[in-house]
Design a protein around this motif. Sequence first.
Motif, mmCIF file in Angstrom:
data_model
loop_
_atom_site.group_PDB
_atom_site.id
_atom_site.type_symbol
_atom_site.label_atom_id
_atom_site.label_comp_id
_atom_site.label_asym_id
_atom_site.label_seq_id
_atom_site.Cartn_x
_atom_site.Cartn_y
_atom_site.Cartn_z
ATOM 1 N N GLY A 1 13.209 -28.811 -43.607
ATOM 2 C CA GLY A 1 11.870 -28.769 -43.035
ATOM 3 C C GLY A 1 11.769 -29.065 -41.556
ATOM 4 O O GLY A 1 10.824 -28.607 -40.906
ATOM 5 N N VAL A 2 12.704 -29.839 -40.997
ATOM 6 C CA VAL A 2 12.599 -30.146 -39.568
ATOM 7 C C VAL A 2 13.998 -30.432 -39.007
ATOM 8 O O VAL A 2 14.364 -31.551 -38.689
ATOM 9 C CB VAL A 2 11.607 -31.303 -39.307
ATOM 10 N N MET A 3 14.772 -29.350 -38.865
ATOM 11 C CA MET A 3 16.170 -29.446 -38.439
ATOM 12 C C MET A 3 16.294 -29.502 -36.916
ATOM 13 O O MET A 3 17.021 -28.724 -36.302
ATOM 14 C CB MET A 3 16.973 -28.279 -39.000
ATOM 15 N N ARG B 1 -2.681 -41.955 -40.183
ATOM 16 C CA ARG B 1 -2.025 -40.662 -40.040
ATOM 17 C C ARG B 1 -3.134 -39.610 -40.081
ATOM 18 O O ARG B 1 -4.095 -39.721 -39.318
ATOM 19 C CB ARG B 1 -0.979 -40.456 -41.145
ATOM 20 N N GLU B 2 -3.059 -38.609 -40.974
ATOM 21 C CA GLU B 2 -4.206 -37.721 -41.123
ATOM 22 C C GLU B 2 -5.403 -38.486 -41.666
ATOM 23 O O GLU B 2 -6.556 -38.131 -41.457
ATOM 24 C CB GLU B 2 -3.886 -36.545 -42.063
ATOM 25 N N SER C 1 3.720 -28.015 -40.530
ATOM 26 C CA SER C 1 3.667 -28.065 -39.065
ATOM 27 C C SER C 1 4.511 -26.975 -38.409
ATOM 28 O O SER C 1 4.445 -26.790 -37.192
ATOM 29 C CB SER C 1 4.157 -29.433 -38.568
ATOM 30 N N ASP C 2 5.302 -26.254 -39.186
ATOM 31 C CA ASP C 2 6.226 -25.246 -38.663
ATOM 32 C C ASP C 2 5.517 -23.896 -38.584
ATOM 33 O O ASP C 2 5.689 -23.023 -39.440
ATOM 34 C CB ASP C 2 7.453 -25.180 -39.570
ATOM 35 N N ASP C 3 4.750 -23.695 -37.534
ATOM 36 C CA ASP C 3 3.905 -22.502 -37.419
ATOM 37 C C ASP C 3 4.717 -21.217 -37.330
ATOM 38 O O ASP C 3 4.263 -20.159 -37.786
ATOM 39 C CB ASP C 3 2.996 -22.619 -36.184
ATOM 40 N N SER D 1 3.919 -32.126 -44.001
ATOM 41 C CA SER D 1 4.038 -31.886 -42.565
ATOM 42 C C SER D 1 4.989 -32.914 -41.971
ATOM 43 O O SER D 1 5.623 -33.700 -42.692
ATOM 44 C CB SER D 1 2.661 -32.023 -41.897
ATOM 45 N N CYS D 2 5.100 -32.928 -40.653
ATOM 46 C CA CYS D 2 6.014 -33.854 -40.000
ATOM 47 C C CYS D 2 5.600 -35.305 -40.211
ATOM 48 O O CYS D 2 6.412 -36.209 -40.011
ATOM 49 C CB CYS D 2 6.101 -33.533 -38.512
ATOM 50 N N SER D 3 4.370 -35.564 -40.619
ATOM 51 C CA SER D 3 3.947 -36.937 -40.929
ATOM 52 C C SER D 3 4.383 -37.342 -42.316
ATOM 53 O O SER D 3 4.217 -38.491 -42.715
ATOM 54 C CB SER D 3 2.427 -37.084 -40.816
#
Length: 496
Positions: free
Chosen positions: A259-261, A173-174, A293-295, A493-495
């Motif tokens: 966080g990621v809808m 990943r990262e 990741s949500d800039d 983040s998304c990861s």
Amino acid sequence: MDDAVAESAQALRLGVRWHHGFAELGPSFSTELAPTPLAGPHLVSLNVPLARELGLDPALLASPPGVAAWTGNLPLEGSRPLASVYSGHQFGVWAGQLGDGRAILLGGIATPAGVQELQLKGAGRTPYSRMGDGRAVLRSSIREYLCSEAMQGLGIPTTRALVVTGSPQPVRREEVETAAVVTRVAPSFVRFGHFEHFAARGQEEPLRQLADYVIDTFYPECRAGARLAGNPYAALLEQVSERTAALVAQWQAAGFCHGVMNTDNMSILGLTIDYGPFQFLDAFVPDHICNHSDDTGRYAYNRQPNVAYWNLFCLGQALLPLIADQELALAALESYKTVFPRELEMRMRAKLGLGEEQPGDRELVEGILKLLAADRVDYPVFWRRLSRFVAGDGLDPVRDLFLDREGFDGWRLHYEARLPHDRQAASQGMLRTNPNYVLRNHLCELAIRQAKLGDFSEVEALLRLVQSPFEDHPGDDDKAGFPPDWAAHIEISCSS
């Protein structure tokens, strides 16, 4: 898989009756394939209470063949593994075809609570992995495992997590991490994106087939002729809108950030699904962005209610070929605007220990939220301390949370005048509404650090706390307090 396991079993028998309703929709909806094995699987954690709820034997699940099965190395007898296809909007942009890129549905099993589907997340590449490796890492699997059970403990609709297994197999990943698989449990994993997929392609018959499956299996009341002019597809949209509204109201009251809808992360059953860069608020910051990741801050905490409605509008567009009446579709969506504020106000009154709605209650709620935001007060600590104050504890622990003590004192006078006469009963309700233990990011981080060293004891300890978050757990008071300073620097983040 261990050689002894391979020699002793060709498949693991759970002793359950399997159901494959989604698989029977046909090849337009999914691809049947087996999970990809991982080297050296080991048990990270087994959710024993959930295993028993499902009517499964915890000892069997934790046995070497069980660990092999939950890692994807050994078939489950009667299962029918598949990856489903869907599409969706990601960060507000149409992303086209997506699908289960690292999740494999095994099928549904008959349980005392009805049919529950089992899904392996991190079980290898599928036709929908795009450029991904189909794997999950230990870090993200522990986060999902704990948070889905934390939500269950709070009474918030959610997918569940049964098992986490790990492997020394490296995943990049990262940085390079180790692989893991989490077994997820839900009545269904159908998402808004499943409907968007067929609508975007102009495939009305599969769209209708999917909608009929969801209605007949989960929303049979939508066939009742009195609902929305007897249109079952408009009734489905209305029901999903109302469930989603109630869900998001619970998120907001609990201080939960998804966080990621994206539309492909929205459950057609109104469940919290796909735990990635989630966070429970520490300080009450209404525009908090939990996803690194949500800039643009699209999924900030205070934007979640509007994003949910936007996602429902996308679902409405997808269902419009079946509803065949734009005005009827809009009427179905209108229910969100009624249900969400009603549900949120009800839950905030409960947090304050108030009974039936009275004039001035909305101002009390808005007033305390403004004070919390102005001084960035710790959200979980405030509500728990307020609950204890109403029970008869001193005021100072609550008052000392605020820099603007004068402002708090003014609010408190109105609040105490509004409290029911039986303050003891009010406080008992508040203590059952405002949790003592919340799955904060730093608690997850500490458990993950230990798990990476092969010590899963903190995962087990947190699981026990979040499954009964309203209780006092002697010896674990530190986990109910303020986060350490370093917690503010955790990036998810998304990861994640």
